[in-house]
Scaffold this motif. Structure first.
Motif, PDB file in Angstrom:
ATOM      1  N   LEU A 307       2.146 -61.095  33.846  1.00 43.37           N
ATOM      2  CA  LEU A 307       2.731 -61.505  32.571  1.00 43.37           C
ATOM      3  C   LEU A 307       4.236 -61.283  32.452  1.00 43.37           C
ATOM      4  O   LEU A 307       4.828 -61.576  31.432  1.00 43.37           O
ATOM      5  CB  LEU A 307       2.022 -60.761  31.423  1.00 43.37           C
ATOM      6  N   GLY A 308       4.837 -60.718  33.514  1.00 39.44           N
ATOM      7  CA  GLY A 308       6.273 -60.484  33.456  1.00 39.44           C
ATOM      8  C   GLY A 308       6.599 -59.163  32.760  1.00 39.44           C
ATOM      9  O   GLY A 308       5.712 -58.477  32.262  1.00 39.44           O
ATOM     10  N   PHE A 309       7.882 -58.792  32.761  1.00 39.92           N
ATOM     11  CA  PHE A 309       8.282 -57.512  32.178  1.00 39.92           C
ATOM     12  C   PHE A 309       9.774 -57.508  31.945  1.00 39.92           C
ATOM     13  O   PHE A 309      10.503 -58.379  32.428  1.00 39.92           O
ATOM     14  CB  PHE A 309       7.892 -56.361  33.101  1.00 39.92           C
ATOM     15  N   GLY A 328       7.831 -64.340  31.569  1.00 37.37           N
ATOM     16  CA  GLY A 328       6.383 -64.371  31.372  1.00 37.37           C
ATOM     17  C   GLY A 328       5.858 -65.799  31.389  1.00 37.37           C
ATOM     18  O   GLY A 328       6.618 -66.749  31.625  1.00 37.37           O
ATOM     19  N   PRO A 329       4.560 -65.919  31.124  1.00 41.37           N
ATOM     20  CA  PRO A 329       3.899 -67.228  31.174  1.00 41.37           C
ATOM     21  C   PRO A 329       4.601 -68.254  30.292  1.00 41.37           C
ATOM     22  O   PRO A 329       4.972 -67.951  29.164  1.00 41.37           O
ATOM     23  CB  PRO A 329       2.497 -66.946  30.643  1.00 41.37           C
ATOM     24  N   ARG A 335       6.521 -66.340  37.495  1.00 45.31           N
ATOM     25  CA  ARG A 335       5.687 -66.386  38.701  1.00 45.31           C
ATOM     26  C   ARG A 335       4.889 -65.090  38.776  1.00 45.31           C
ATOM     27  O   ARG A 335       5.286 -64.073  38.207  1.00 45.31           O
ATOM     28  CB  ARG A 335       6.544 -66.538  39.961  1.00 45.31           C
ATOM     29  N   VAL A 336       3.770 -65.165  39.462  1.00 50.42           N
ATOM     30  CA  VAL A 336       2.941 -63.978  39.659  1.00 50.42           C
ATOM     31  C   VAL A 336       3.493 -63.228  40.878  1.00 50.42           C
ATOM     32  O   VAL A 336       3.647 -63.810  41.956  1.00 50.42           O
ATOM     33  CB  VAL A 336       1.468 -64.365  39.895  1.00 50.42           C
ATOM     34  N   LEU A 337       3.855 -61.960  40.689  1.00 52.58           N
ATOM     35  CA  LEU A 337       4.348 -61.143  41.809  1.00 52.58           C
ATOM     36  C   LEU A 337       3.180 -60.369  42.405  1.00 52.58           C
ATOM     37  O   LEU A 337       2.510 -59.611  41.700  1.00 52.58           O
ATOM     38  CB  LEU A 337       5.442 -60.186  41.320  1.00 52.58           C
ATOM     39  N   ILE A 363       7.381 -55.685  46.469  1.00 51.70           N
ATOM     40  CA  ILE A 363       6.497 -55.540  45.311  1.00 51.70           C
ATOM     41  C   ILE A 363       5.181 -54.878  45.717  1.00 51.70           C
ATOM     42  O   ILE A 363       4.622 -55.159  46.772  1.00 51.70           O
ATOM     43  CB  ILE A 363       6.200 -56.934  44.691  1.00 51.70           C
ATOM     44  N   GLU A 364       4.738 -53.976  44.867  1.00 51.44           N
ATOM     45  CA  GLU A 364       3.458 -53.316  45.081  1.00 51.44           C
ATOM     46  C   GLU A 364       2.742 -53.354  43.741  1.00 51.44           C
ATOM     47  O   GLU A 364       3.239 -52.786  42.762  1.00 51.44           O
ATOM     48  CB  GLU A 364       3.746 -51.865  45.480  1.00 51.44           C
TER      49      GLU A 364
END
Ligand SMILES: [Zn+2]
Ligand SMILES: [Zn+2]
Length: 452
Positions: A307-309, A328-329, A335-337, A363-364
């Motif tokens: 959803l982003g941040f 976010g969406p 994009r989905v990380l 990214i983790e």
């Protein structure tokens, strides 16, 4: 223009003779003047071996490109004494000699040796700077990022102050070595095909120095080693963004050999320490002047990954915070990380002379915890979540199972490290490591295909 032509004259060639011409002239003369041949030809008259030795000596110098170049430039004295860098020895051999100097009494001439009246004149070594010495400097990435003024306590070898490097007591001095007549080397004869070749070997009595201090005359402080160890606090600047393995040169603060005219430089090699957050990624070897990148890991929650941040994501090596916003969406750039994705923050890598590398962020994605999932069940949110998440997978296709084979029901248990389990079980006495009643063969107790 050459300094002397003596050796060329011995072989009867011009100073600009080619290697082939020199070789040809040497072969002809060596055959002609070989002691064996001479005595046979001259009806028992004493052989004139000195001429043959001259020819051998000329050949030894002129056939070696380095020695020949040195002879051309400095003449016989330079070629004979040229044992420093550029004197026909490689750097390693030279270092070995310097170590021999420190521990074995050294080699080469010493200024006082001119006073040794009457004796043969010892070999003189051309004065040179002592080769550099090297120390490693461990630096934190913070220091490397910001640059630092550093001090380092360096232990090095210096010329003994008590005897000024002579190795002798006051008013005593080294005398020319008896064994090698002050030449520092003796000769061994070696058969090389049809010729007997004179091969120079380092004098064992004086370790090639040509001079020797009598036991009763040895300097009390250095015991004749001519050097002592001292400690020095060296100050220098660590420039920001230096690459691992790069060298800081501090002039004249390295080791000092009594046979050199100047102390060597100190080479401080930059060795970055591991950092808990950042990893240094030096540039590719073919682009050594580029600034290094930095690498770090960013842990996102499942929600953030989808959803982003917008938040402070890390504190940089200089203490600055880095904040970022991931759309976010429905927003531009959304994009989905996923775990394993790599993103780049341009210009936030290591410094290098006013330029900066990039910061690579791995990214983790952290999956929700067991507690969260249990809470979800208690709140009655399971069906809601199932409706929101991507659907479950159906069975593998029927043909995946071999024809005629059954499908068994199995359980997914928590995985235990087998090696660890075995080790600790016998160590703590909770298991039997091997059969004690047999002939000593070592049998692991554990699951096996066959019943025992
Ligand atoms: Zn001394
Ligand atoms: Zn000697």
């Amino acid at each position: 223009m050459v300094a002397e032509t003596g050796l060329y004259d011995v072989l009867g060639v011009q100073p600009d003779a080619t290697d082939a011409q020199i070789k040809k002239a040497y072969r002809k003369l060596a055959l002609q003047h070989h002691p064996d041949k001479q005595s046979a030809a001259a009806d028992g008259a004493p052989a004139d071996s000195s001429r043959f030795q001259q020819i051998q000596h000329a050949w030894e110098t002129l056939s070696d490109p380095d020695k020949r170049a040195e002879y051309d430039e400095y003449g016989e004295q330079g070629a004979a004494g040229g044992r420093g860098p550029g004197g026909g020895m490689d750097a390693d051999a030279f270092f070995n000699d310097v170590f021999a100097d420190m521990f074995g009494g050294g080699m080469g001439g010493h200024p006082h040796s001119h006073g040794a009246a009457g004796g043969p004149r010892p070999r003189q070594r051309r004065k040179t700077q002592t080769p550099p010495s090297q120390v490693d400097l461990s630096v934190s990435l913070e220091e490397l990022f910001c640059g630092a003024h550093k001090t380092l306590l360096v232990e090095r070898t210096r010329t003994c102050a008590s005897c000024s490097g002579s190795g002798a007591k006051p008013n005593r001095e080294a005398k020319p070595c008896v064994k090698c007549s002050g030449q520092g080397q003796t000769y061994a004869m070696r058969q090389m095909g049809p010729y007997v070749q004179r091969v120079p070997v380092k004098c064992t009595a004086c370790q090639g120095r040509g001079l020797k201090v009598r036991d009763q005359d040895l300097c009390k402080k250095c015991k004749g080693s001519r050097t002592s160890r001292d400690k020095k606090r060296v100050e220098f600047e660590l420039e920001r963004g230096m690459h691992p393995g790069e060298t800081i040169v501090v002039k004249g603060e390295g080791d000092e050999s009594p046979d050199s005219s100047a102390p060597g430089d100190l080479h401080i090699v930059v060795r970055p320490l591991p950092h808990p957050t950042f990893t240094l990624v030096p540039p590719a070897p073919n682009r050594p002047t580029r600034p290094a990148d930095l690498e770090t890991t960013l842990s996102l929650t499942l929600s953030e990954s989808i959803l982003g941040f917008s938040r402070l994501i890390l504190v940089h090596l200089d203490g600055r915070g880095l904040r970022t916003r991931q759309p976010g969406p429905g927003e531009r750039g959304w994009r989905v990380l996923k775990t394993g994705d790599e993103v780049v923050i341009p210009g936030e890598g290591m410094w290098r002379k006013g330029e900066r590398g990039d910061l690579v962020v791995k990214i983790e994605v952290e999956m929700p915890s067991q507690e969260w999932a249990m809470g979800l069940a208690e709140r009655g949110g399971v069906e809601t979540l199932r409706g929101l998440l991507p659907p479950r997978r159906p069975d593998l296709a029927a043909q995946a199972v071999d024809e005629g084979k059954e499908t068994d029901e199995v359980e997914l248990e928590e995985k235990v490290d087998k090696a660890e389990e075995d080790d600790t079980s016998w160590y703590h006495g909770t298991g039997r490591p091997y059969d004690e009643d047999d002939d000593g063969d070592y049998h692991r107790q554990g699951p096996s295909c066959e019943q025992q």
